[in-house]
Structures are given as structure tokens and as C-alpha cells.
Design an enzyme around this catalytic site. Structure first.
Site, PDB file in Angstrom:
ATOM      1  CG  ASP A  89      34.707 -62.367 -27.943  1.00 13.48           C
ATOM      2  OD1 ASP A  89      33.818 -62.995 -28.555  1.00 13.48           O
ATOM      3  OD2 ASP A  89      35.783 -62.885 -27.587  1.00 13.48           O
ATOM      4  CD  GLU A  90      32.594 -65.667 -25.403  1.00 12.71           C
ATOM      5  OE1 GLU A  90      31.405 -66.006 -25.519  1.00 12.71           O
ATOM      6  OE2 GLU A  90      33.545 -66.449 -25.545  1.00 12.71           O
ATOM      7  NE  ARG A 107      33.473 -75.338 -24.184  1.00 10.86           N
ATOM      8  CZ  ARG A 107      33.486 -74.383 -25.111  1.00 10.86           C
ATOM      9  NH1 ARG A 107      34.557 -73.638 -25.257  1.00 10.86           N
ATOM     10  NH2 ARG A 107      32.444 -74.182 -25.893  1.00 10.86           N
ATOM     11  CE  LYS A 141      33.966 -66.661 -28.898  1.00  9.95           C
ATOM     12  NZ  LYS A 141      35.019 -65.793 -28.341  1.00  9.95           N
ATOM     13  CB  THR A 142      39.569 -65.400 -31.323  1.00 14.03           C
ATOM     14  OG1 THR A 142      38.852 -65.770 -30.150  1.00 14.03           O
ATOM     15  CG2 THR A 142      40.719 -64.478 -30.947  1.00 14.03           C
TER      16      THR A 142
END
Length: 700
Positions: free
Chosen positions: A225-226, A655, A36-37
């Protein structure tokens, strides 16, 4: 100008769709590890290079300073330093602080207002409770509450947009009196807490049409974002900043692109509402939804378990199943232990083998746990096995006594209305200013409604107190130097060094360190030196945003010549110090990860791990009573709490890039005794075709 093919090179079809979509409102539903970044950065580059949007008209909102810095760094490589410097890429709080500082008068502040952190907020609440003659501990229905509970309730009220008196009931005695007095103290001291930054920005835009007009002309494209982590106040902020609130129907709202994943919404306990993604679809309609499901982080075994777990939740914005083209690796491993002591040793042994036998870098290994209390035994065993570790999300560097005192000097120099800083440093180092003198200053402060510093000035005009006069002269002397020293970023370190030395802080902490010599972990003068280094190396890009008010509310210009003259000497040293103090106050402990520097294993709660990734992850306490956390069973809407706990487990699992260990104990010892636990109920929801207990590969 870069070709769009260059901007989208290496992106998959869904990512390209998000990057090159027409300028409109867009919801990007981005699963864990789906890049996404990169999509956000590429979208900004596309808007600038292919759509002709001035970078200065783009606002990118993140939840962490680290994410904002990474975004700017990546854009500098694509667009060049000039365009990346013009972009507004900040957290909600930092963007709000810039807006408030530029329109301080309209917001009821001065440009020199200071941001207070949690510790300072707590001290204000305690003083208020003392003044209202409330006990330090209040019992309600056999439950004990203290100043921290009052502070949390105040922040909750602000996060809902409520001012004192707007809501009428609280189980905390005299709560709204405490809230009103707390806010009054902050206002008189020209201070703002974290939630105040956002709430006051909302009120500023709502109540000041000229400011609202400027903001609307300033930002044409907004990216967030987020988004699943936004609370109701942040959502209100976005509607106002973008113009979607429709307060000026004749003006076209900005285009808004949000990126989020409702399956990673894990902050419901602090007000985050994944429902904001649903509201966005309705209130920003028409909205184009694009799903990102190709995971670039994890192996198939890890993703298969993640997908299998999260599908048991019933509340989804849209169905999605993460996929990956990463090669198969080992299965996800279950580690069973007899009790939590055995579990801690098993974790340490596993890490020792990962490092010694498989050549894993310790900094690429993380141990995640549901509660901070779990770390004690794990730390003990890591020490026994000679494994270095860092606790991520521990005490903030800026909260250390000596650092906080040095920053308090800067804050008082910048803002003499700052009563918290005055009280903190007036006798540090000791100036032998007695309690009687300080009580008289406090009385003047209340009688005349002036700051403690102004009250001290009043006191010395009629009373002999050489130490107090010297302290006042010291602060005023530093304040005068702010106007004399040219505004260059390199001067700020020299100024801080002078403050630390001339105030006597360095000598004071050298003596204190010598007395604490038995505790080698305390290096107070070293921390002061680290602070000087930190202030010298800080990125001061925001200084260019400090002067937008000077354009007189006219439409923001895109003047290349003006931008070329954005050298440091256009700004005062005060500007640089204000930026540093704001960034220090707004830097959470969860962003202070240094394990990569010293090759240490990372220890952290699952909440702190959000947004991070590691080659090998061990989730400790993957058992009943911990994950899901047992105390949630006493709440109403238990199904919603259980779903958030499942999302928490999902975040922890995703993660991991290559190796994942789920550790649990059959029994757990605590202060209250020993009780049976066993594997979490979530284990039954995993993909057992990709799960086993074989650890032979560690002995290779």
C-alpha cells in the site's frame, strides 16, 4: 468458500478489475478517496477464496500499524478469524523485525534484540560525539549542526543502503567516524534502529541463500500500500522479498501488487521516491496498470478544485481526473484575514458556528497547517472560544518520562546487553549509586567490551555496593520469572504491574506527581496505569510468526491441525513482551488520534493528515511563504520542490468530505517581524467556478 460475486459486491468496474485480475504483477493507480483499502482487502479475499492461495503465503505491507490492523479486521469479517490470523499484514519495519527475530543468528543479532526509538538513538549519537571530542554544536559554512543533524544523516545513509565508509564525503566533520561508532555501539548492545531493521533484512536475504530460499517459499503473493511513499531501501527490500532481484533465477518470483498515487507523494524530504512506481513498471515487467478514479469521499466542488490544482504538475505516472457521484454541496470557501492573529480568531469563530449552528461533531473537523509553529495562535483562540482540541502527531505516549522508564525496565529484563536502558534506569528511582561507581562500571564496559549490566556484575564481585547488588538482583529476578510464568497474553499485564511496583517506580511517581500538583496536566501514575492497560489490550497476533524458523528452513506447511493448536501456552511471556516492546518503539505519534473519544477538534500538519478524512477541513496559512513553503526557493531543482508543495496542497484539499475552507492572512507576524504574505499562488490554479467567499450558510 465464498463466491467471487460476494467478494466483489458493491465494487465499481475498475475496482473489480483490480480484485479479480489474474495472478501477476499489478500497479493500481488509486486516486484520493477511491477505495484502495477495500480493493486491497477484497483482492486478498479473492486470492484466498477463489485462487486457493494459503493466507499464510500472503504478505500485505502497509505504512501504518493502523492500516494493517484495519486490513486484518476487515479480512476477519470476510474470511473468518482463522485465515485473517495467518495473514502477514504489517508495516515494512514490523515485517522486518519478525524476519530478523526468526533468523537472528544469521542476521548477527539475538532473538532478544531491542528496537531503539529516535530519542535513544540521539543519546547514542551524543555519547559518540563526546567520545570523539566533537563539540555539541558544529559550525560549517556559517550553519550550525548538532547531534540531531548527525543522526538524520546516519538515517539518510542507511535509507540509501550505505554502511560506514561506503560513501566518502560529508560536510559534517568526522561524520563517518560518528556513524561507525554509533553502529558499533548498537551492535554491541544488540539493538536496531528503524532503518537498520530494513537494511539488515535486505543484507540477510542477499547474503544468506538458505534464508532467501525460505522467504521465497513463504510468500507467493505480496501487496504493498502507499507505494509512492517508499524510499530506495524499501524498494530494494521488496525486490529481495519477492525474488524480483533475480538472485536465484531458477525460482519464480512472487506476484506483486502495488497501490499508490504519485499525486500524493509528499515525503521527498525524507527519501520517499514516487519514481519507484516508474521503476516498478520496468523492473517487474510485465505489469498490468489499473486506474481508480471514482472518488467516494468528497463533493464535486472539492474534487474540481483538487483536479484543477494538481494538473499544473508536469510529472505524472499517468493522467487521471477524479470523478464523484456524490451530491453537490457548498462551494469551497476562501477565508481572508488581516494577519495571523485575526486568522486564528476567524478559524475559531468558524468552528464555533459549524458546531453550534450546523451541528457538526467537533471530532469531524480538522485544522491543517504547513508548519507546527502555526498551531500556537490557533490553540489560543480555540481556548478563548471554549473549543476542545487535540493535536494529532504531538508527543508520543511512549515518550513520556514515566512510560519510557517502565519500558526501559522491560527492555533490560529482556536484553541485558541494552546499555541505553541500563543507564536510564540504574538510578530511577534513586538508589544512591554514585557517579564514581557508574564511571568505574563504564570503564569496565570499555576495557572488557561487555555490556554495562555485565560490567556492573563484574564490579560488585570486588566492590561493596549494596544498592547496585540489589538492582542487579531485581533485574535478574524478573528475568528468571519470565521463564517461570506460563506464556499467556493475559499474564503480561500482571508482570508489568509487578515490575512497576517492585522496582519502586509507582511510589517514585506518586511522590513526583504530588510535588507537581500545580500542573494538573501531569498524571504520571495515571500514565503508568494506562501503560498496563495498553499492554493488556494489545493485539498479539504476531506471536504466531515468532516460530517460523522452527520449520528448519523447509517449505512452510499449511497444516490445519497445527494451526488449531496456536494457543497462547505455546509461547513464552518473553515472546509477548518482545512483540509489545517492538510495537511501542515502532508506533509513530501520527497514529495516536484520540479526538473521536472526547469530541475534540483535530489540529495537525498536512503531512500528518495523510490517509485521514474529515467532514469539514480548514487549511490554515494557505498563503505565500507557507504553502508553498518559502524556504524551498533556496534549493536546487526548485520546480521539483514546488511540485511536491503542490502535491501537499492537493493532499490537504482531498482530506475534506463536505466542507473545505482555505484560510490566509495578508500579513504574518513572526519572531523576525511582520511581513506581507497574501493568498498562495496555488489559489490562482484552483477552479474559481467552485470557489467563493460567501459564509452566510454558517449563520443558518
Amino acid at each position: 468458500m465464498k463466491d467471487s460475486d460476494q467478494i466483489t459486491a458493491g465494487l465499481n468496474e475498475e475496482q473489480k478489475e483490480a480484485v479479480t485480475a489474474p495472478r501477476q504483477n499489478i500497479l493500481v493507480l488509486a486516486g484520493a478517496g477511491t477505495g484502495k483499502t477495500r480493493v486491497l482487502v477484497s483482492r486478498i479475499a479473492y486470492l484466498v477464496e477463489r485462487c486457493g492461495v494459503d493466507a499464510n503465503r500472503i504478505l500485505a505491507v502497509t505504512f501504518t500499524n493502523k492500516a494493517a490492523r484495519e486490513m486484518r479486521d476487515r479480512l476477519a469479517l470476510i474470511l473468518g478469524e482463522h485465515s485473517s490470523r495467518r495473514l502477514w499484514a504489517y508495516t515494512f519495519h514490523t515485517a522486518s523485525s519478525h524476519i530478523l527475530r526468526n533468523f537472528a543468528a544469521e542476521a548477527g543479532l539475538t532473538r532478544n534484540f531491542t528496537i531503539i526509538d529516535t530519542a535513544d538513538q540521539l543519546s547514542v549519537v551524543k555519547k559518540v560525539m563526546e567520545e570523539l571530542k566533537l563539540p555539541a554544536e558544529v559550525w560549517v559554512n556559517n550553519v550550525k549542526y548538532n547531534a540531531r543533524n548527525y543522526l538524520q544523516k546516519i538515517m539518510d545513509e542507511k535509507a540509501r543502503g550505505n554502511r560506514p565508509g561506503m560513501e566518502g564525503e560529508s560536510i559534517l566533520p568526522s561524520f563517518y567516524d560518528v556513524y561507525a561508532q554509533y553502529q558499533n555501539r548498537c551492535d554491541k548492545s544488540d539493538q536496531a534502529d528503524f532503518e537498520e531493521l530494513i537494511l539488515r533484512t535486505c543484507e540477510l536475504i542477499e547474503n544468506q541463500p538458505r534464508v532467501r530460499q525460505y522467504i521465497r517459499m513463504k510468500f507467493q503473493e505480496i501487496l504493498v500500500d502507499e507505494f509512492q511513499d517508499t524510499n530506495s531501501l524499501q524498494y530494494r527490500w521488496l525486490k529481495l522479498i519477492s525474488g524480483a532481484e533475480n538472485l536465484d533465477p531458477e525460482k519464480k518470483p512472487a506476484n506483486v501488487l502495488i497501490v499508490g498515487d504519485d499525486d500524493q507523494s509528499i515525503y521527498g524530504w525524507r527519501g520517499a521516491a514516487a519514481e519507484n512506481m516508474f521503476y516498478f513498471q520496468k523492473e517487474f515487467a510485465p505489469v498490468k496498470m489499473i486506474k481508480l478514479v471514482q472518488n467516494y469521499r468528497s463533493t464535486k466542488a472539492i474534487l474540481s478544485n483538487a483536479n484543477s490544482l494538481i494538473k499544473n504538475n508536469t510529472r505524472h505516472l499517468a493522467e487521471k481526473n477524479l470523478i464523484t457521484h456524490n451530491p453537490d454541496a457548498t462551494m469551497v470557501k476562501l477565508l481572508e484575514s488581516y494577519d495571523n492573529n485575526d486568522e486564528a480568531e476567524e478559524i475559531a469563530k468558524t468552528i464555533r458556528k459549524l458546531v453550534d449552528n450546523l451541528g457538526r461533531d467537533p471530532s469531524d473537523i480538522a485544522v491543517l497547517y504547513r508548519t507546527n509553529a502555526q498551531s500556537r495562535l490557533i490553540e489560543k483562540e480555540l481556548v478563548a472560544y471554549g473549543i476542545e482540541y487535540n493535536i494529532y502527531g504531538g508527543a508520543r505516549f511512549y515518550d513520556r518520562e514515566e512510560v519510557k522508564n517502565a519500558l526501559a525496565y522491560l527492555r533490560l529484563i529482556i536484553n541485558p546487553e541494552d546499555n541505553i536502558s541500563f543507564s536510564r534506569i540504574v538510578n530511577v528511582p534513586s538508589r544512591k549509586i554514585g557517579k564514581v561507581t557508574l564511571s568505574k562500571i563504564e570503564a569496565l564496559h570499555h576495557e572488557f567490551g561487555v555490556s554495562m549490566f555485565r560490567a556492573a556484575e563484574m564490579y560488585v564481585t570486588k566492590n561493596k555496593s549494596r544498592p547496585l547488588k540489589d538492582f542487579i538482583a531485581l533485574i535478574k529476578g524478573f528475568a528468571a520469572r519470565l521463564e517461570e510464568i506460563p506464556g499467556k497474553s493475559e499474564d503480561i499485564a500482571a508482570f508489568l504491574k509487578s515490575v512497576i511496583t517492585d522496582s519502586g517506580l509507582r511510589d517514585y511517581y506518586q511522590e513526583k506527581t504530588a510535588k507537581e500538583e500545580a500542573d494538573r496536566s501531569i498524571d504520571r501514575t495515571g500514565n503508568l496505569d494506562e501503560l498496563i492497560s495498553d499492554i493488556a489490550n494489545r493485539d498479539y497476533l504476531e506471536v504466531e510468526d515468532q516460530g517460523i524458523e522452527a520449520q528448519g528452513m523447509a517449505e512452510p506447511e499449511s497444516d490445519e491441525e497445527d494451526d488449531a493448536d496456536n494457543s497462547d501456552n505455546k509461547y513464552s511471556l518473553r515472546d509477548f513482551i518482545q512483540i509489545y516492546l517492538a510495537s511501542a518503539a515502532l508506533m509513530p505519534s501520527s497514529e495516536l488520534l484520540k479526538s473521536e473519544e472526547n469530541h475534540a477538534v483535530n489540529l495537525m500538519t498536512i503531512h500528518c493528515s495523510k490517509g485521514l478524512e474529515f467532514g469539514a477541513v480548514i487549511i490554515a496559512g494557505f498563503e505565500q511563504g507557507l504553502l508553498p513553503l518559502e524556504r524551498y526557493s533556496s534549493f536546487e531543482k526548485e520546480d521539483e520542490r514546488l511540485e511536491e508543495e503542490r502535491r501537499l496542497a492537493y493532499v490537504a484539499i482531498t482530506r475534506a468530505k463536505e466542507l473545505l475552507f482555505l484560510s490566509y492572512a495578508q500579513t504574518r507576524m513572526s519572531y523576525y517581524g511582520t511581513y506581507n504574505t497574501g493568498a498562495s499562488s496555488f489559489v490562482e490554479e484552483l477552479d474559481h467556478n467552485c470557489l467563493d467567499t460567501d459564509l452566510d450558510f454558517l449563520d443558518a
